[in-house]
Write a protein that holds these residues in place. Structure first.
Motif, PDB file in Angstrom:
ATOM      1  N   ARG A  51       1.836  41.295  38.861  1.00  0.00           N
ATOM      2  CA  ARG A  51       2.455  41.026  37.767  1.00  0.00           C
ATOM      3  C   ARG A  51       2.015  41.885  36.441  1.00  0.00           C
ATOM      4  O   ARG A  51       0.942  42.273  36.296  1.00  0.00           O
ATOM      5  CB  ARG A  51       2.149  39.288  37.397  1.00  0.00           C
ATOM      6  CG  ARG A  51       2.969  38.844  36.369  1.00  0.00           C
ATOM      7  CD  ARG A  51       2.526  37.314  36.278  1.00  0.00           C
ATOM      8  NE  ARG A  51       3.306  36.624  35.212  1.00  0.00           N
ATOM      9  CZ  ARG A  51       3.250  35.800  34.464  1.00  0.00           C
ATOM     10  NH1 ARG A  51       1.857  35.668  33.906  1.00  0.00           N
ATOM     11  NH2 ARG A  51       4.151  35.431  33.412  1.00  0.00           N
ATOM     12  N   GLY A  52       3.161  42.475  35.984  1.00  0.00           N
ATOM     13  CA  GLY A  52       3.030  43.523  34.597  1.00  0.00           C
ATOM     14  C   GLY A  52       2.686  44.727  35.232  1.00  0.00           C
ATOM     15  O   GLY A  52       2.420  45.675  34.340  1.00  0.00           O
ATOM     16  N   MET A  53       2.749  44.957  36.453  1.00  0.00           N
ATOM     17  CA  MET A  53       2.550  46.321  36.902  1.00  0.00           C
ATOM     18  C   MET A  53       3.647  47.008  37.501  1.00  0.00           C
ATOM     19  O   MET A  53       3.568  48.255  37.875  1.00  0.00           O
ATOM     20  CB  MET A  53       1.537  46.181  38.099  1.00  0.00           C
ATOM     21  CG  MET A  53       0.099  45.813  37.644  1.00  0.00           C
ATOM     22  SD  MET A  53      -1.020  45.571  38.817  1.00  0.00           S
ATOM     23  CE  MET A  53      -1.274  47.478  39.557  1.00  0.00           C
ATOM     24  N   ASN A  54       4.980  46.348  37.226  1.00  0.00           N
ATOM     25  CA  ASN A  54       6.196  47.145  37.703  1.00  0.00           C
ATOM     26  C   ASN A  54       5.950  47.711  39.002  1.00  0.00           C
ATOM     27  O   ASN A  54       6.500  48.822  39.332  1.00  0.00           O
ATOM     28  CB  ASN A  54       6.692  48.553  36.599  1.00  0.00           C
ATOM     29  CG  ASN A  54       7.842  48.885  36.844  1.00  0.00           C
ATOM     30  OD1 ASN A  54       8.850  47.957  37.151  1.00  0.00           O
ATOM     31  ND2 ASN A  54       7.945  50.114  36.553  1.00  0.00           N
ATOM     32  N   PRO A  55       5.956  46.748  40.090  1.00  0.00           N
ATOM     33  CA  PRO A  55       5.937  47.001  41.356  1.00  0.00           C
ATOM     34  C   PRO A  55       7.234  47.324  41.719  1.00  0.00           C
ATOM     35  O   PRO A  55       8.324  47.095  41.461  1.00  0.00           O
ATOM     36  CB  PRO A  55       5.160  45.864  42.089  1.00  0.00           C
ATOM     37  CG  PRO A  55       5.966  44.692  41.155  1.00  0.00           C
ATOM     38  CD  PRO A  55       5.644  45.306  39.884  1.00  0.00           C
ATOM     39  N   ARG A  56       7.446  48.111  42.860  1.00  0.00           N
ATOM     40  CA  ARG A  56       8.398  48.537  43.740  1.00  0.00           C
ATOM     41  C   ARG A  56       8.805  47.521  44.790  1.00  0.00           C
ATOM     42  O   ARG A  56       8.089  47.121  45.769  1.00  0.00           O
ATOM     43  CB  ARG A  56       8.452  49.922  44.366  1.00  0.00           C
ATOM     44  CG  ARG A  56       9.698  50.224  45.226  1.00  0.00           C
ATOM     45  CD  ARG A  56       9.555  51.655  45.928  1.00  0.00           C
ATOM     46  NE  ARG A  56       8.308  51.392  46.973  1.00  0.00           N
ATOM     47  CZ  ARG A  56       7.085  51.976  46.710  1.00  0.00           C
ATOM     48  NH1 ARG A  56       6.540  52.453  45.723  1.00  0.00           N
ATOM     49  NH2 ARG A  56       6.252  51.998  47.576  1.00  0.00           N
ATOM     50  N   TYR A  57      10.027  46.682  44.466  1.00  0.00           N
ATOM     51  CA  TYR A  57      10.293  45.500  45.513  1.00  0.00           C
ATOM     52  C   TYR A  57      11.459  46.254  46.536  1.00  0.00           C
ATOM     53  O   TYR A  57      11.734  47.549  46.175  1.00  0.00           O
ATOM     54  CB  TYR A  57      11.247  44.511  44.706  1.00  0.00           C
ATOM     55  CG  TYR A  57      10.133  44.004  43.628  1.00  0.00           C
ATOM     56  CD1 TYR A  57       8.934  43.609  44.216  1.00  0.00           C
ATOM     57  CD2 TYR A  57      10.905  43.454  42.593  1.00  0.00           C
ATOM     58  CE1 TYR A  57       8.071  42.833  43.128  1.00  0.00           C
ATOM     59  CE2 TYR A  57       9.898  42.751  41.709  1.00  0.00           C
ATOM     60  CZ  TYR A  57       8.547  42.424  41.833  1.00  0.00           C
ATOM     61  OH  TYR A  57       7.730  42.039  40.851  1.00  0.00           O
TER      62      TYR A  57
ATOM     63  N   SER B  84      14.690  47.314  48.159  1.00  0.00           N
ATOM     64  CA  SER B  84      16.050  47.554  47.529  1.00  0.00           C
ATOM     65  C   SER B  84      17.177  46.836  47.810  1.00  0.00           C
ATOM     66  O   SER B  84      17.132  46.291  49.200  1.00  0.00           O
ATOM     67  CB  SER B  84      16.501  49.210  47.957  1.00  0.00           C
ATOM     68  OG  SER B  84      16.605  49.148  49.062  1.00  0.00           O
TER      69      SER B  84
ATOM     70  N   TYR C  41       2.416  38.548  44.315  1.00  0.00           N
ATOM     71  CA  TYR C  41       3.306  38.460  43.041  1.00  0.00           C
ATOM     72  C   TYR C  41       2.369  38.622  41.772  1.00  0.00           C
ATOM     73  O   TYR C  41       2.467  39.198  40.794  1.00  0.00           O
ATOM     74  CB  TYR C  41       4.368  37.729  42.737  1.00  0.00           C
ATOM     75  CG  TYR C  41       5.097  37.480  41.831  1.00  0.00           C
ATOM     76  CD1 TYR C  41       6.123  38.252  41.590  1.00  0.00           C
ATOM     77  CD2 TYR C  41       4.697  36.411  40.379  1.00  0.00           C
ATOM     78  CE1 TYR C  41       6.922  38.040  40.413  1.00  0.00           C
ATOM     79  CE2 TYR C  41       5.382  36.339  39.478  1.00  0.00           C
ATOM     80  CZ  TYR C  41       6.378  37.383  39.380  1.00  0.00           C
ATOM     81  OH  TYR C  41       7.405  37.310  38.081  1.00  0.00           O
TER      82      TYR C  41
ATOM     83  N   GLU D 133       9.135  32.754  33.815  1.00  0.00           N
ATOM     84  CA  GLU D 133       9.953  33.993  34.091  1.00  0.00           C
ATOM     85  C   GLU D 133      10.622  33.256  35.447  1.00  0.00           C
ATOM     86  O   GLU D 133      11.439  34.194  35.921  1.00  0.00           O
ATOM     87  CB  GLU D 133       9.245  35.425  34.161  1.00  0.00           C
ATOM     88  CG  GLU D 133       8.379  35.565  35.381  1.00  0.00           C
ATOM     89  CD  GLU D 133       6.978  35.481  35.053  1.00  0.00           C
ATOM     90  OE1 GLU D 133       6.128  36.017  35.794  1.00  0.00           O
ATOM     91  OE2 GLU D 133       6.602  34.802  34.017  1.00  0.00           O
TER      92      GLU D 133
END
Length: 224
Positions: free
Chosen positions: A194-200, A202, A190, A111
């Protein structure tokens, strides 16, 4: 400081940083290489088949401005990679290339966006690395990797070589080492998330870093 004493110090710094990187497991065996431009012209680079943990300052390869060996042991086969980054990153004074585990793992994920191998995860990643490009796989030492680096047109100071490892330029050796370490730690984050929908960060937070710290983010509008 005279040119000779400056070169002597740089030789010692290359060995000191190389040993630190090796001892912390950031590049195993005889993998990885480091180069530094010299004020007097040309550059120093670690020799081929040399462990970064056991470098001899006197045996580092000294190259002229055309990349030809002047003294020391035969240079790393990755000289074309370093040359291409110096040629396209005018302010670069040092380059670090490692086979650090998490960065290599990141380079193999399907990805990954070639324009930004990592999302805007932390402030220090953006401040030290900017955005990280991903270039396709080439065998180690393949001159074609130089063309891939040149194709980035100097926009990126940090690059991931697919299935190989990171290569990072800095305006000092210390800056290049620190940025490479930051890239490795962010790659680790990362993979952990991965796969945990983290908050990056904005888009507004990214813009603030760009404004306050002068962060250069090529093509970063796709983060907005």
């Amino acid at each position: 400081m005279t040119a000779m004493s400056s070169e002597t110090r740089l030789r010692e710094d290359i060995c000191r940083f190389g040993r630190s990187l090796f001892e912390r497991g950031l590049t195993p065996g005889s993998s990885g290489n480091i180069s530094v431009r010299l004020d007097a012209g040309g550059w120093l680079v670690t020799p081929t088949n040399a462990s970064l943990g056991f470098l001899d300052p006197a045996r580092l390869s000294r190259l002229d401005e055309q990349g030809r060996l002047v003294s020391g042991d035969a240079p790393t086969k990755e000289v074309p990679l370093h040359t291409a980054l110096y040629d396209t990153r005018g302010g670069a004074r040092a380059i670090v290339h490692l086979h650090s585990t998490h960065s290599v793992a990141l380079s193999m994920l399907p990805e990954i966006d070639p324009r930004a191998a990592l999302p805007p995860m932390t402030a220090y990643y953006l401040m030290k690395c900017g955005a990280t490009a991903l270039v396709p796989y080439y065998r180690p030492g393949d001159p074609a990797v130089a063309d891939a680096i040149k194709g980035l047109a100097g926009k990126y100071s940090s690059v991931l070589l697919a299935n190989h490892g990171p290569v990072v330029a800095g305006d000092t050796l210390e800056a290049a080492v620190f940025a490479t370490e930051e890239l490795e730690e962010t790659a680790k984050l990362y993979l952990l998330l991965r796969g945990m929908n983290p908050r990056y960060l904005s888009p507004e937070q990214v813009k603030d870093l760009v404004k306050v710290f002068g962060v250069r983010l090529p093509e970063h509008e796709h983060w907005e």
